[in-house]
Design an enzyme around this catalytic site. Structure first.
Site, PDB file in Angstrom:
ATOM      1  N   CYS A   2       0.835  -1.186   0.000  1.00 16.98           N
ATOM      2  CA  CYS A   2       0.000   0.000   0.000  1.00 16.98           C
ATOM      3  C   CYS A   2       0.874   1.242   0.000  1.00 16.98           C
ATOM      4  CB  CYS A   2      -0.910   0.006   1.229  1.00 16.98           C
ATOM      5  SG  CYS A   2      -1.922  -1.481   1.380  1.00 16.98           S
ATOM      6  N   ARG A  28       1.252   1.451  -5.951  1.00 14.97           N
ATOM      7  CA  ARG A  28       1.504   0.575  -4.812  1.00 14.97           C
ATOM      8  C   ARG A  28       0.214  -0.002  -4.232  1.00 14.97           C
ATOM      9  NH1 ARG A  28       6.612   0.894  -2.611  1.00 14.97           N
ATOM     10  NH2 ARG A  28       5.788  -0.010  -0.713  1.00 14.97           N
ATOM     11  N   TRP A  71      -4.197  -1.674  -1.103  1.00 16.75           N
ATOM     12  CA  TRP A  71      -4.295  -2.932  -1.839  1.00 16.75           C
ATOM     13  C   TRP A  71      -4.867  -3.927  -0.841  1.00 16.75           C
ATOM     14  CZ3 TRP A  71      -2.569  -8.010  -1.793  1.00 16.75           C
ATOM     15  CH2 TRP A  71      -2.651  -8.705  -3.000  1.00 16.75           C
ATOM     16  N   ASN A  97       0.594  -0.684   6.317  1.00 21.77           N
ATOM     17  CA  ASN A  97       0.990  -1.565   5.224  1.00 21.77           C
ATOM     18  C   ASN A  97       1.475  -2.870   5.840  1.00 21.77           C
ATOM     19  OD1 ASN A  97       1.787  -2.721   2.859  1.00 21.77           O
ATOM     20  ND2 ASN A  97       3.483  -1.329   2.460  1.00 21.77           N
ATOM     21  N   GLY A  98       0.827  -3.985   5.493  1.00 20.10           N
ATOM     22  CA  GLY A  98       1.213  -5.270   6.057  1.00 20.10           C
ATOM     23  C   GLY A  98       0.001  -6.067   6.483  1.00 20.10           C
ATOM     24  N   GLU A 467       8.745 -14.731 -19.724  1.00 26.64           N
ATOM     25  CA  GLU A 467       8.561 -13.303 -19.502  1.00 26.64           C
ATOM     26  C   GLU A 467       7.508 -12.717 -20.442  1.00 26.64           C
ATOM     27  OE1 GLU A 467       9.033  -9.453 -17.913  1.00 26.64           O
ATOM     28  OE2 GLU A 467       9.348 -11.488 -17.151  1.00 26.64           O
ATOM     29  N   LYS A 471       4.049 -10.931 -19.180  1.00 28.05           N
ATOM     30  CA  LYS A 471       3.616  -9.580 -19.549  1.00 28.05           C
ATOM     31  C   LYS A 471       2.210  -9.596 -20.125  1.00 28.05           C
ATOM     32  CE  LYS A 471       6.846  -7.272 -18.003  1.00 28.05           C
ATOM     33  NZ  LYS A 471       6.781  -8.273 -16.923  1.00 28.05           N
ATOM     34  N   GLU A 474      -0.267 -10.204 -17.277  1.00 25.12           N
ATOM     35  CA  GLU A 474      -0.344  -9.105 -16.318  1.00 25.12           C
ATOM     36  C   GLU A 474      -1.192  -7.949 -16.824  1.00 25.12           C
ATOM     37  OE1 GLU A 474       3.756  -9.058 -13.722  1.00 25.12           O
ATOM     38  OE2 GLU A 474       3.893  -8.487 -15.835  1.00 25.12           O
ATOM     39  N   HIS A 490       5.636 -33.826 -24.751  1.00 25.47           N
ATOM     40  CA  HIS A 490       5.477 -34.456 -23.438  1.00 25.47           C
ATOM     41  C   HIS A 490       4.222 -33.952 -22.727  1.00 25.47           C
ATOM     42  CE1 HIS A 490       9.422 -36.218 -23.958  1.00 25.47           C
ATOM     43  NE2 HIS A 490       9.845 -35.028 -24.345  1.00 25.47           N
ATOM     44  N   LYS A 584       3.036  -3.015  -7.194  1.00 29.20           N
ATOM     45  CA  LYS A 584       4.447  -2.971  -7.583  1.00 29.20           C
ATOM     46  C   LYS A 584       5.352  -3.617  -6.548  1.00 29.20           C
ATOM     47  CE  LYS A 584       7.603  -1.423 -10.492  1.00 29.20           C
ATOM     48  NZ  LYS A 584       7.665  -1.956 -11.855  1.00 29.20           N
TER      49      LYS A 584
END
Length: 589
Positions: A2, A28, A71, A97-98, A467, A471, A474, A490, A584
């Protein structure tokens, strides 16, 4: 995960100062936001669910304010659950935050003692704990004493900040989550990220683990949580400028940061930039481990492939799973810790556990003063400037370039590696403006209604598969899966049917013939094949060409994958800077 922003000083527009800072911190946490000010002997709060962009507030003029972007962890995304939270008397406001791991026990005791709760959050109980501690505290430092007392009763990794009307001050304490103090002529600032402070000051103090701060209109002071003793507050000058954190003329931060990548590559190619540090540490270590989360793990996996080609063994591991590898870590080992923010809790936990077993920690991080920056034995700053988009782009490119050149130094191929990086930098710069950008848009348009996409590659191309798929997931929310092309037969080939999109990573290296064979196999089963690499092929329905920059071709391919994810997000109507459910800096487990 946050955002925290506070101000105390002589200016009377504290609410607006905090609101502006929160906008800079929205990456954030962006489920909800709130601001509290001290006015008329009480706390007044304006808080709302949703994003903060374009928000205004009519809070009273004040020289003391505290705000937050959330968040959600405990409790849904509602106005009631948004921070700040108040005590029973509306004397103090708290942001957090936490995660408070002993939430239920503390809440039950507070309810029995008569405290009233208005939210589902674990944060609100902190306000009541501070309320109780203030009732028993005396003296000019009573706010920080009460904040420390409340903080010490919390289990878990947390950062808390408290606004107190009666003392006219802010206090904060932290473990595991970032806090930074800003010192300006007009007063003092508190934030969870230095980028929120750059518009006001570059004189910063990064709050270390187990420390608390007390800010009033006259000074900023540092205290040790365990002993309550005051300690010197060490100030540093921030290297970033406010302009480097602005979006400028770009439509969004992701576009800006993608466009900054050619200069990132060129800078690393033109100077040592920590390359020698990485190379010497790897060469001297008994065993080497590379850890990270998300994109950071992909950078760690790239390091494994790159150094293997120079005859040096590195074991890449997801930081969140590293605890299961700890028996392999012994004195003399080296841990390469990749983290854009330097605050990723899983990376920090893994680094601490490795050091406890005698390993050295070399951090590759972009945020100077972050927890990982201060913890590591040695640090190589990525130095790419603020990365405000939630998803990592230029920090990943910097990690790739640094580890590639370090590998070249070990293999006595340093000058050749620099030349290839410069070629890749020029190619990426051209890709951003030439017909390839339009080709990527056309590919994205053909895929925007799809539900699934697969990315195939081998060797270092396997890293780019992971990657590129990350992307796309996300920012566009299209399900994308990257896997080693050799694994097709396989099991994965069972997913391929008529029209299935498959992106094929096809650099001109020793993997090319095998990769093209896999492309033909999915093509034979009806797949729609998009090739990324220097040369076209009969299997490709679409081809995104890159220059042939040798091993450094992976730079161009990585950027092509970023652009594909971005264009898909744009076409599907999503905000690329703030993807849903992501933040982030992942500071909670």
């Amino acid at each position: 995960m946050c955002g925290i922003m506070g101000y105390v000083g002589e200016r009377r527009d504290a609410a607006e100062l905090v609101l502006d800072g929160l906008r800079a911190l929205e990456y954030r946490g962006y489920d909800s936001w709130g601001v509290a000010v001290a006015s008329g002997g009480r706390v007044h709060v304006d808080k709302r669910a949703g994003k903060i962009a374009g928000a205004t507030t009519s809070l009273a003029a004040s020289g003391l304010a505290l705000g937050h972007t959330r968040w959600a962890t405990n409790g849904g995304v509602t106005r009631e659950n948004a921070h700040p939270h108040l005590d029973c008397r509306a004397r103090v406001a708290v942001v957090h935050n936490g995660i408070v791991q002993n939430d239920l026990a503390l809440r039950s005791r507070l309810v029995r003692d008569g405290h009233r709760f208005a939210s589902e959050t674990d944060t609100e109980l902190i306000a009541h704990l501070v309320e109780e501690a203030l009732a028993a505290a005396t003296g000019p430092d009573r706010l920080v004493a009460a904040t420390i007392a409340a903080f010490r009763s919390l289990e878990g990794l947390n950062a808390i900040a408290v606004l107190d009307v009666e003392t006219g001050a802010l206090a904060a304490a932290k473990s595991g989550s970032p806090l930074v103090v800003g010192v300006a002529e007009s007063g003092y600032f508190l934030a969870s990220d230095a980028t929120a402070l750059l518009a006001h000051t570059r004189r910063l103090a990064f709050v270390a683990e187990g420390k608390a701060v007390l800010l009033d209109a006259g000074r900023a002071r540092l205290f040790d949580v365990a002993s309550h003793r005051e300690e010197p507050l060490a100030l540093v000058d921030a290297a970033w400028s406010v302009g480097s954190a602005d979006k400028g003329t770009y439509p969004d931060y992701m576009t800006k940061e993608i466009h900054e990548q050619p200069s990132v590559i060129a800078r690393i190619a033109s100077s040592d930039s920590g390359v020698g540090t990485v190379a010497s540490e790897v060469a001297a270590a008994r065993d080497v481990f590379a850890i990270g989360c998300g994109t950071g793990f992909n950078a760690a996996l790239a390091a494994e492939y790159l150094f293997a080609s120079a005859g040096r063994s590195i074991r890449a591991a997801r930081a969140s799973e590293f605890a299961h590898c700890l028996r392999l870590v012994s004195p003399g080992a080296l841990v390469l810790a990749f983290s854009q923010s330097g605050e990723t809790i899983d990376v920090l936990d893994a680094a601490r556990a490795a050091r406890a077993r005698g390993a050295r920690v070399l951090a590759l991080t972009n945020v100077e003063g972050s927890s990982l920056f201060r913890f590591a034995d040695r640090v190589v700053p990525l130095a790419v400037g603020p990365e405000r988009c939630v998803v990592a782009t230029k920090s990943f490119i910097a990690e790739l370039a640094l580890t590639y050149l370090a590998r070249c130094k070990l293999a006595d191929e340093y000058e050749a590696g620099r030349d290839l990086l410069n070629r890749a930098s020029a190619d990426v710069a051209a890709m951003l403006v030439d017909e390839r950008r339009r080709a990527i848009r056309a590919v994205a348009a053909s895929l925007q209604e799809r539900e699934h996409l697969y990315v195939l590659g081998r060797g270092l191309g396997h890293v780019l598969c992971l990657e590129t798929a990350l992307k796309i997931k996300e920012v566009s929310y299209l399900h994308a899966e990257g896997f080693a092309a050799g694994e097709l037969k396989h099991g994965a080939i069972a997913l391929i049917e008529e029209g299935t999109p498959c992106v094929v990573i096809a650099p001109n290296d020793e993997t090319l013939s095998d990769v093209l064979a896999s492309a033909m196999q999915v093509k034979a089963r009806g797949a729609k094949v998009i090739g990324i690499g220097p040369e076209p092929h009969i299997a490709f329905d679409h081809h995104v060409p890159t220059a042939d920059s040798g091993v450094a071709t992976f730079m161009s391919i990585a950027v092509a994958g970023q652009l594909l994810g971005y264009e898909l997000a744009r076409l599907r109507g999503h905000d690329p800077d703030m993807p849903r459910n992501l933040a982030k800096s992942v500071t909670v487990k």
